[in-house]
Design a protein around this motif. Sequence first.
Motif, PDB file in Angstrom:
ATOM      1  N   LYS A 192      -1.672   5.593  -8.665  1.00  0.00           N
ATOM      2  CA  LYS A 192      -2.381   5.085  -9.840  1.00  0.00           C
ATOM      3  C   LYS A 192      -1.595   5.342 -11.121  1.00  0.00           C
ATOM      4  O   LYS A 192      -2.171   5.566 -12.186  1.00  0.00           O
ATOM      5  CB  LYS A 192      -3.782   5.698  -9.918  1.00  0.00           C
ATOM      6  N   GLU A 193      -0.268   5.304 -11.004  1.00  0.00           N
ATOM      7  CA  GLU A 193       0.618   5.496 -12.152  1.00  0.00           C
ATOM      8  C   GLU A 193       1.448   4.236 -12.375  1.00  0.00           C
ATOM      9  O   GLU A 193       2.626   4.182 -12.077  1.00  0.00           O
ATOM     10  CB  GLU A 193       1.541   6.706 -11.916  1.00  0.00           C
ATOM     11  N   GLY A 194       0.790   3.211 -12.898  1.00  0.00           N
ATOM     12  CA  GLY A 194       1.493   1.978 -13.195  1.00  0.00           C
ATOM     13  C   GLY A 194       1.678   1.088 -11.981  1.00  0.00           C
ATOM     14  O   GLY A 194       1.194   1.383 -10.886  1.00  0.00           O
TER      15      GLY A 194
ATOM     16  N   ALA B 115       6.789   7.299 -14.447  1.00  0.00           N
ATOM     17  CA  ALA B 115       6.318   8.115 -13.327  1.00  0.00           C
ATOM     18  C   ALA B 115       7.388   8.238 -12.244  1.00  0.00           C
ATOM     19  O   ALA B 115       7.592   9.313 -11.671  1.00  0.00           O
ATOM     20  CB  ALA B 115       5.052   7.511 -12.727  1.00  0.00           C
ATOM     21  N   GLN B 116       8.104   7.152 -11.992  1.00  0.00           N
ATOM     22  CA  GLN B 116       9.126   7.167 -10.954  1.00  0.00           C
ATOM     23  C   GLN B 116      10.442   7.785 -11.422  1.00  0.00           C
ATOM     24  O   GLN B 116      11.355   7.997 -10.617  1.00  0.00           O
ATOM     25  CB  GLN B 116       9.377   5.738 -10.455  1.00  0.00           C
TER      26      GLN B 116
ATOM     27  N   ARG C 170      16.256   2.710  -7.245  1.00  0.00           N
ATOM     28  CA  ARG C 170      15.269   3.550  -6.584  1.00  0.00           C
ATOM     29  C   ARG C 170      13.904   2.867  -6.596  1.00  0.00           C
ATOM     30  O   ARG C 170      13.147   2.942  -5.629  1.00  0.00           O
ATOM     31  CB  ARG C 170      15.178   4.908  -7.284  1.00  0.00           C
ATOM     32  N   LEU C 171      13.566   2.197  -7.668  1.00  0.00           N
ATOM     33  CA  LEU C 171      12.280   1.538  -7.766  1.00  0.00           C
ATOM     34  C   LEU C 171      12.180   0.377  -6.796  1.00  0.00           C
ATOM     35  O   LEU C 171      11.112   0.079  -6.276  1.00  0.00           O
ATOM     36  CB  LEU C 171      12.056   1.058  -9.205  1.00  0.00           C
ATOM     37  N   ARG C 172      13.277  -0.293  -6.542  1.00  0.00           N
ATOM     38  CA  ARG C 172      13.240  -1.374  -5.565  1.00  0.00           C
ATOM     39  C   ARG C 172      12.859  -0.825  -4.198  1.00  0.00           C
ATOM     40  O   ARG C 172      12.106  -1.425  -3.452  1.00  0.00           O
ATOM     41  CB  ARG C 172      14.607  -2.055  -5.472  1.00  0.00           C
TER      42      ARG C 172
ATOM     43  N   LYS D  34       8.870  -7.077 -12.069  1.00  0.00           N
ATOM     44  CA  LYS D  34       8.466  -6.654 -13.404  1.00  0.00           C
ATOM     45  C   LYS D  34       7.707  -5.341 -13.291  1.00  0.00           C
ATOM     46  O   LYS D  34       6.694  -5.244 -12.621  1.00  0.00           O
ATOM     47  CB  LYS D  34       7.594  -7.706 -14.100  1.00  0.00           C
ATOM     48  N   TYR D  35       8.227  -4.285 -13.943  1.00  0.00           N
ATOM     49  CA  TYR D  35       7.628  -2.971 -13.923  1.00  0.00           C
ATOM     50  C   TYR D  35       6.915  -2.712 -15.241  1.00  0.00           C
ATOM     51  O   TYR D  35       7.397  -3.119 -16.294  1.00  0.00           O
ATOM     52  CB  TYR D  35       8.704  -1.893 -13.750  1.00  0.00           C
ATOM     53  N   ASP D  36       5.789  -1.993 -15.196  1.00  0.00           N
ATOM     54  CA  ASP D  36       5.206  -1.573 -16.459  1.00  0.00           C
ATOM     55  C   ASP D  36       5.764  -0.192 -16.832  1.00  0.00           C
ATOM     56  O   ASP D  36       6.383   0.497 -16.014  1.00  0.00           O
ATOM     57  CB  ASP D  36       3.675  -1.596 -16.428  1.00  0.00           C
TER      58      ASP D  36
END
Length: 255
Positions: free
Chosen positions: A99-101, A123-124, A6-8, A115-117
């Motif tokens: 503004k959430e990472g 948040a996601q 999903r993040l991709r 690379k995700y923080d």
Amino acid sequence: MRHHLRLRRTAIAAVCLATAATAGLTACGSENGKDAAAEKGPFAGMSGGEIAEKAVDATSDASSLSIEGEVTDEASGLIALDMAMDTKGKCAGTMGMNKEGSIELIVPGKTVYMKYDEEFLRAQSKGEPKADVQAAVDMLAGRWAKTKATSADAKDIAGFCDLDVLLADFKGTRSAARRGGTTTVDGTPAIKLTESDGKTEYTLYVATKGKPYLLKVDTKKGGDGGKTESLTFGDYEKPVKATPPTGDVLDLDKL
């Protein structure tokens, strides 16, 4: 891996929205007729619409550029990005939502590095089981991960890192923009153009020195009380620094 996939797609959406917002500027002007062309100065004899179309043509012909700024999507909210990309499929930069990472992304060619923080991952993943969220954070937060650009979920990212694909909608656009005054954008002389679409107002900045590239687009929604969002374009024809990360890189294709 559900969270990761999903993040991709979130990363894909960010890049798409940035160019869609700019393409929309020249695709849907609502003003009728053309303003008077200036007899002297930059782009003498050309109307605002003609200058905008010239800028779109120059920008869509660029072999590389960078995009920095913010754009709002009704579904995803505020998306911020700072990306460089070229017509060979290379790209590198960062993007974030509300503004959430943020996500760092490097695509040097046949491999996609991400690379995700932790803030972005959490948040996601809102609404997901806590154990699943923590597992995603433990595995991915602050760590480079890679996958083949041809994999089912990464090929879209790789495709949108291709500047030719990204700017395809720029071709053949028409504009009703009006001429404004001259200014500078990051030290580059520019002319301001204005255009509106309903309650959305656009200000377009076009380079008056060298090729007439797009330098900046301001979008103001909702009239005088609306917030202005900006996208800045630069690094035209400069090599994209897409050096693969070294050290601890998680190979997602082996999981």
